[in-house]
Design a protein around this motif. Structure first.
Motif, mmCIF file in Angstrom:
data_model
loop_
_atom_site.group_PDB
_atom_site.id
_atom_site.type_symbol
_atom_site.label_atom_id
_atom_site.label_comp_id
_atom_site.label_asym_id
_atom_site.label_seq_id
_atom_site.Cartn_x
_atom_site.Cartn_y
_atom_site.Cartn_z
ATOM 1 N N CYS A 127 0.830 -1.211 0.000
ATOM 2 C CA CYS A 127 0.000 0.000 0.000
ATOM 3 C C CYS A 127 0.862 1.258 0.000
ATOM 4 N N ALA A 128 1.898 1.276 0.839
ATOM 5 C CA ALA A 128 2.770 2.446 0.915
ATOM 6 C C ALA A 128 3.470 2.700 -0.417
ATOM 7 N N ARG A 129 3.749 1.636 -1.142
ATOM 8 C CA ARG A 129 4.455 1.781 -2.422
ATOM 9 C C ARG A 129 3.537 2.279 -3.532
ATOM 10 N N VAL A 130 2.299 1.783 -3.578
ATOM 11 C CA VAL A 130 1.448 2.109 -4.727
ATOM 12 C C VAL A 130 0.516 3.293 -4.480
ATOM 13 N N PHE A 131 0.113 3.529 -3.238
ATOM 14 C CA PHE A 131 -0.837 4.611 -2.960
ATOM 15 C C PHE A 131 -0.077 5.901 -2.683
ATOM 16 N N THR A 132 0.522 6.441 -3.711
ATOM 17 C CA THR A 132 1.379 7.617 -3.562
ATOM 18 C C THR A 132 0.601 8.904 -3.302
ATOM 19 N N GLY A 133 -0.700 8.896 -3.545
ATOM 20 C CA GLY A 133 -1.506 10.092 -3.301
ATOM 21 C C GLY A 133 -2.198 10.095 -1.956
ATOM 22 N N SER A 134 -1.827 9.178 -1.071
ATOM 23 C CA SER A 134 -2.527 9.036 0.215
ATOM 24 C C SER A 134 -2.478 10.309 1.052
ATOM 25 N N GLY A 135 -1.345 10.987 1.059
ATOM 26 C CA GLY A 135 -1.201 12.175 1.891
ATOM 27 C C GLY A 135 -2.198 13.259 1.554
ATOM 28 N N SER A 136 -2.413 13.503 0.269
ATOM 29 C CA SER A 136 -3.337 14.569 -0.125
ATOM 30 C C SER A 136 -4.781 14.209 0.217
ATOM 31 N N VAL A 137 -5.147 12.928 0.097
ATOM 32 C CA VAL A 137 -6.506 12.516 0.455
ATOM 33 C C VAL A 137 -6.699 12.612 1.965
ATOM 34 N N ALA A 138 -5.683 12.243 2.743
ATOM 35 C CA ALA A 138 -5.765 12.356 4.200
ATOM 36 C C ALA A 138 -5.957 13.807 4.618
ATOM 37 N N ARG A 139 -5.311 14.727 3.913
ATOM 38 C CA ARG A 139 -5.479 16.147 4.239
ATOM 39 C C ARG A 139 -6.905 16.606 3.942
ATOM 40 N N ARG A 140 -7.525 16.039 2.919
ATOM 41 C CA ARG A 140 -8.912 16.386 2.620
ATOM 42 C C ARG A 140 -9.847 15.920 3.728
ATOM 43 N N VAL A 141 -9.547 14.785 4.335
ATOM 44 C CA VAL A 141 -10.358 14.321 5.464
ATOM 45 C C VAL A 141 -10.231 15.297 6.623
ATOM 46 N N GLU A 142 -9.014 15.759 6.879
ATOM 47 C CA GLU A 142 -8.814 16.737 7.951
ATOM 48 C C GLU A 142 -9.566 18.031 7.650
ATOM 49 N N GLU A 143 -9.541 18.465 6.403
ATOM 50 C CA GLU A 143 -10.256 19.684 6.022
ATOM 51 C C GLU A 143 -11.761 19.527 6.189
ATOM 52 N N ALA A 144 -12.265 18.304 6.039
ATOM 53 C CA ALA A 144 -13.708 18.066 6.119
ATOM 54 C C ALA A 144 -14.268 18.344 7.509
ATOM 55 N N VAL A 145 -13.430 18.268 8.540
ATOM 56 C CA VAL A 145 -13.907 18.508 9.905
ATOM 57 C C VAL A 145 -13.381 19.825 10.458
ATOM 58 N N HIS A 146 -12.734 20.618 9.611
ATOM 59 C CA HIS A 146 -12.195 21.894 10.074
ATOM 60 C C HIS A 146 -13.315 22.790 10.596
ATOM 61 N N GLY A 147 -13.130 23.295 11.801
ATOM 62 C CA GLY A 147 -14.116 24.176 12.407
ATOM 63 C C GLY A 147 -15.246 23.480 13.125
ATOM 64 N N LEU A 148 -15.312 22.163 13.054
ATOM 65 C CA LEU A 148 -16.359 21.413 13.753
ATOM 66 C C LEU A 148 -15.887 21.038 15.148
#
Length: 376
Positions: free
Chosen positions: A18-39
């Motif tokens: 997973c770590a080798r092939v899912f190279t875009g994981s960091g940006s998607v994880a940041r979107r999850v954090e943004e989804a709860v921003h201010g809540l």
């Protein structure tokens, strides 16, 4: 070892893939954090709750949401009771057969109801596999009474698809806490000492329900209230095609790969004869963390929900979208399966190739433990 534990091991074959092939994981994880921003999240009443508190509340709320989706047997709580020798296999099957989801099955299936699970368009038969044991005297009767009362209470005050008044949610929270404690026996082998003293000592249902403290019940009630206040309940109902109140919203605890991968919730309109109504469903994982600022942890969540969808090789659940229910924030974040795969991989062009590659790897891992991927 489950898929979840495989992903938690950074040196494991699956997590390294997973770590080798899912190279875009960091940006998607940041979107999850943004989804709860201010809540503002629901927090424990205690400033520094014991470590066990988080697991207890998380497990109990997971059970509450499962009951919200479907009036199904508490499969893993019953398995925990078996592991603690509080009931026999025949007893556990008989208890499972009394739940609305299983009550209409033919007699031969009801006789092993705990190992018969609903999928989107069929039923999964997991076999028998329970040793013949002599349960601790008095325990089967106590648990049968507890479960009977819980079913009646749910049917009257908190049927599927609906949240109850504060008092009803508090009562439901107590039931969910006890069932979660039993599920923990199945998953970890650990028996909560207070629970053991009541059951092994010939206690009562009232004593079982008194086990969770008031601060825990208040916290669980607050989490349930947040589902309504922030529109999550409506979104869950929408993904089930807005069925009539009191009607199930999908499948609780879908078994993706028996013995290796069990989901939390599958949302979709259930037709008793034809399964998921329009041929599509959303697989949801429930999280009760206060913060989503740990990208490594969020990344593992994302990998897991995608891989669960990819594991449904027989399309038994018609999974077309996946998501995270961030319970303490009252937010539901979802993606179409192929869209999430493309974002995690960094390219939609390689989705099919990587999915097939993962399935080959999964078969290799499952072969080592005598398991297999589901068939159509």
């Amino acid at each position: 070892m489950s898929l979840t534990s495989e992903l938690a091991d950074p040196a494991g074959q699956l997590s390294r893939w997973c770590a080798r092939v899912f190279t875009g994981s960091g940006s998607v994880a940041r979107r999850v954090e943004e989804a709860v921003h201010g809540l503002q999240p629901v927090r424990p009443a205690l400033a520094r709750p014991p470590r066990q508190h988080w697991a207890e509340v998380g497990g109990a709320f997971g059970q509450r949401v499962a009951d919200l989706v479907q009036a199904a047997p508490p499969y893993y709580a019953l398995l925990g009771m078996l592991r603690a020798q509080w009931g026999s296999g025949a007893w556990a099957h008989a208890q499972a057969a009394t739940y609305p989801t299983h009550a209409g099955l033919p007699a031969d299936y009801r006789a092993r109801a705990l190992n018969v699970r609903p999928a989107a368009t069929t039923w999964l038969d997991l076999g028998d596999g329970f040793p013949d044991i002599e349960p601790i005297p008095g325990a089967p009767g106590l648990w049968a009474d507890f479960l009977t009362r819980a079913r009646r209470y749910q049917a009257r005050h908190v049927p599927p698809g609906m949240l109850g008044e504060p008092g009803a949610e508090a009562g439901t929270a107590r039931t969910a806490w006890v069932l979660s404690a039993c599920e923990d026996i199945y998953r970890s082998g650990r028996i909560e000492p207070r629970l053991a003293r009541i059951v092994d000592g010939g206690g009562t249902v009232e004593q079982l329900r008194a086990l969770p403290g008031e601060e825990v019940v208040t916290e669980l009630t607050g989490l349930a209230r947040l589902l309504h206040e922030r529109g999550v309940l409506w979104e869950l109902r929408r993904r089930a095609e807005v069925p009539p109140e009191g009607t199930q919203l999908g499948i609780a605890g879908p078994t993706i790969v028996p013995g290796w991968a069990d989901g939390d919730l599958l949302l979709g309109r259930i037709d008793p004869e034809n399964g998921i109504g329009d041929g599509t469903a959303t697989l949801i994982d429930v999280k009760t963390v206060v913060t989503v600022r740990d990208p490594a942890r969020v990344t593992r969540w994302l990998w897991q929900i995608l891989l669960y969808a990819w594991l449904d090789t027989g399309d038994l659940y018609r999974i077309r979208e996946v998501g995270l229910l961030l319970a303490r924030h009252g937010n539901l974040v979802c993606w179409p399966v192929d869209e999430l795969a493309g974002e995690l991989l960094g390219s939609e062009a390689v989705v099919e190739h990587r999915r097939d590659e993962f399935r080959v790897l999964a078969r290799t891992i499952l072969d080592r433990v005598g398991l297999s991927l589901p068939e159509s």
